[in-house]
Design an enzyme around this catalytic site. Sequence first.
Site, PDB file in Angstrom:
ATOM      1  N   ARG A  38       0.871  -1.283   0.002  1.00  0.00           N
ATOM      2  CA  ARG A  38       0.138  -0.006  -0.074  1.00  0.00           C
ATOM      3  C   ARG A  38       0.784   1.292   0.034  1.00  0.00           C
ATOM      4  O   ARG A  38       0.440   2.102  -0.492  1.00  0.00           O
ATOM      5  CB  ARG A  38      -0.957   0.133   1.229  1.00  0.00           C
ATOM      6  CG  ARG A  38      -1.745  -1.129   1.330  1.00  0.00           C
ATOM      7  CD  ARG A  38      -3.294  -0.527   0.784  1.00  0.00           C
ATOM      8  NE  ARG A  38      -4.238  -1.774   0.714  1.00  0.00           N
ATOM      9  CZ  ARG A  38      -5.250  -1.981   1.565  1.00  0.00           C
ATOM     10  NH1 ARG A  38      -5.217  -1.306   2.585  1.00  0.00           N
ATOM     11  NH2 ARG A  38      -5.842  -3.125   1.437  1.00  0.00           N
ATOM     12  N   ASP A 144     -15.900  11.105   9.556  1.00  0.00           N
ATOM     13  CA  ASP A 144     -14.745  10.142   9.088  1.00  0.00           C
ATOM     14  C   ASP A 144     -13.365  10.842   9.250  1.00  0.00           C
ATOM     15  O   ASP A 144     -13.286  11.969   9.337  1.00  0.00           O
ATOM     16  CB  ASP A 144     -15.108   9.813   7.602  1.00  0.00           C
ATOM     17  CG  ASP A 144     -14.528   8.616   7.289  1.00  0.00           C
ATOM     18  OD1 ASP A 144     -15.101   7.505   7.469  1.00  0.00           O
ATOM     19  OD2 ASP A 144     -13.018   8.394   7.100  1.00  0.00           O
TER      20      ASP A 144
HETATM   21  C1  LIG Z   1     -15.507   0.171   6.206  1.00  0.00           C
HETATM   22  S1  LIG Z   1     -15.899   1.814   6.278  1.00  0.00           S
HETATM   23  C2  LIG Z   1     -17.721   1.709   7.106  1.00  0.00           C
HETATM   24  C3  LIG Z   1     -18.456   2.823   6.395  1.00  0.00           C
HETATM   25  C4  LIG Z   1     -19.850   2.775   7.016  1.00  0.00           C
HETATM   26  N1  LIG Z   1     -19.877   2.916   8.557  1.00  0.00           N
HETATM   27  C5  LIG Z   1     -20.477   1.180   6.756  1.00  0.00           C
HETATM   28  O1  LIG Z   1     -20.605   0.430   7.582  1.00  0.00           O
HETATM   29  O2  LIG Z   1     -20.920   1.013   5.565  1.00  0.00           O
HETATM   30  C6  LIG Z   1     -14.862   2.362   7.425  1.00  0.00           C
HETATM   31  C7  LIG Z   1     -14.437   3.779   7.430  1.00  0.00           C
HETATM   32  O3  LIG Z   1     -13.940   4.066   8.848  1.00  0.00           O
HETATM   33  C8  LIG Z   1     -13.191   5.213   8.786  1.00  0.00           C
HETATM   34  N2  LIG Z   1     -12.053   5.086   9.634  1.00  0.00           N
HETATM   35  C9  LIG Z   1     -10.838   4.406   9.919  1.00  0.00           C
HETATM   36  N3  LIG Z   1     -10.204   4.444  11.123  1.00  0.00           N
HETATM   37  C10 LIG Z   1     -11.193   5.663  11.677  1.00  0.00           C
HETATM   38  C11 LIG Z   1     -10.773   6.509  12.703  1.00  0.00           C
HETATM   39  N4  LIG Z   1      -9.811   6.128  13.704  1.00  0.00           N
HETATM   40  N5  LIG Z   1     -11.795   7.463  13.140  1.00  0.00           N
HETATM   41  C12 LIG Z   1     -12.805   7.848  12.434  1.00  0.00           C
HETATM   42  N6  LIG Z   1     -12.859   7.159  11.141  1.00  0.00           N
HETATM   43  C13 LIG Z   1     -12.081   6.032  10.638  1.00  0.00           C
HETATM   44  C14 LIG Z   1     -12.290   4.916   7.435  1.00  0.00           C
HETATM   45  O4  LIG Z   1     -11.961   6.046   6.823  1.00  0.00           O
HETATM   46  C15 LIG Z   1     -13.718   4.275   6.754  1.00  0.00           C
HETATM   47  O5  LIG Z   1     -14.403   5.430   5.780  1.00  0.00           O
END
Ligand SMILES: C[S@@+](CC[C@H](N)C(=O)[O-])C[C@H]1O[C@@H](n2cnc3c(N)ncnc32)[C@H](O)[C@@H]1O
Length: 276
Positions: A38, A144
């Site tokens: 990555r 986010d």
């Molecule tokens: C797999 S997506 C989930 C999206 C949505 N909640 C769903 O279930 O469809 C995970 C999201 O978590 C965010 N994320 C990861 N680490 C995070 C953090 N420490 N604080 C806030 N958001 C975070 C990522 O940027 C990503 O957009």
Amino acid sequence: MSQEHILSIAEFRMFQKLIYDEIGISLAEHKRTLVQSRLRKWLNEFELNSYKELYEKICNDKSSHMLMLLVNAITTNVTSFFREENQWIYLQENIQELFDIPNKRIRIWSAACSSGQEPYSIIIFLKEHLSNFHQWDVKILATDISEDILVKAMKGIYTQRDIENMPKNIILKYFNIFKNSDGVQSFVIKDELKEHIIFRSFNLVTGNFSMFKNKFDLIFCRNVMIYFDRPTQNQLLEQYSKLLKEKSRLFIGHSESIHNKNAKYKLSAPSIYKLS
Ligand SMILES: C[S@@+](CC[C@H](N)C(=O)[O-])C[C@H]1O[C@@H](n2cnc3c(N)ncnc32)[C@H](O)[C@@H]1O
């Protein structure tokens, strides 16, 4: 591949700690090749000779832009409209109880909203199922960690594939449909939905929860806790418990769970919790 472009164990440890401290994601040892793959493109892009130089560039960047690139490279943004079907059925079945709110003020937090499908699904759901929606004051806070993904969420522009599981009448009601010169359609969320949503960046691990002055009627924290280790999950659940109202619900992802030793929460339905 040249020797410099292999992520050494020592370099992996540096990124492991940085990613844990800044994003809360605990990367297992076997993720070294994934992290290497990555991050590799940044070495070329920034003309760096090693992952150590990349690490230093990220740490020395006061604007946090580099950290955001790292976040985007490590996390997955996979999401979809009306994901986790049982939760929408639950909401529909319990709508009277959940929204028995005399002042008609609803506050919802979509706590890792990715490209916006989650908060837009919530507002579409409420418009469809809450009687006399126009009499309600509804606001959804959508946050986010990734600013890039928030830009996408705010635009609310989706492809045919993104919307394919939604009924046609819902698409026609809530999306403006455009066709480009190649005949490819794009589906843009209407302003009447956007006006209920406030998009902000917020890091669930290092963010300042004391900035939330009001409690929420629902919190969606789906498919993000899975990346965090148990202490980080517990710390987050503790913060949510202070922000949930008595009748509120916390929605998590299907592959996530709240440890049964956590006395603050009890299960209402699969992947849906309330305060005990
Ligand atoms: C797999 S997506 C989930 C999206 C949505 N909640 C769903 O279930 O469809 C995970 C999201 O978590 C965010 N994320 C990861 N680490 C995070 C953090 N420490 N604080 C806030 N958001 C975070 C990522 O940027 C990503 O957009």
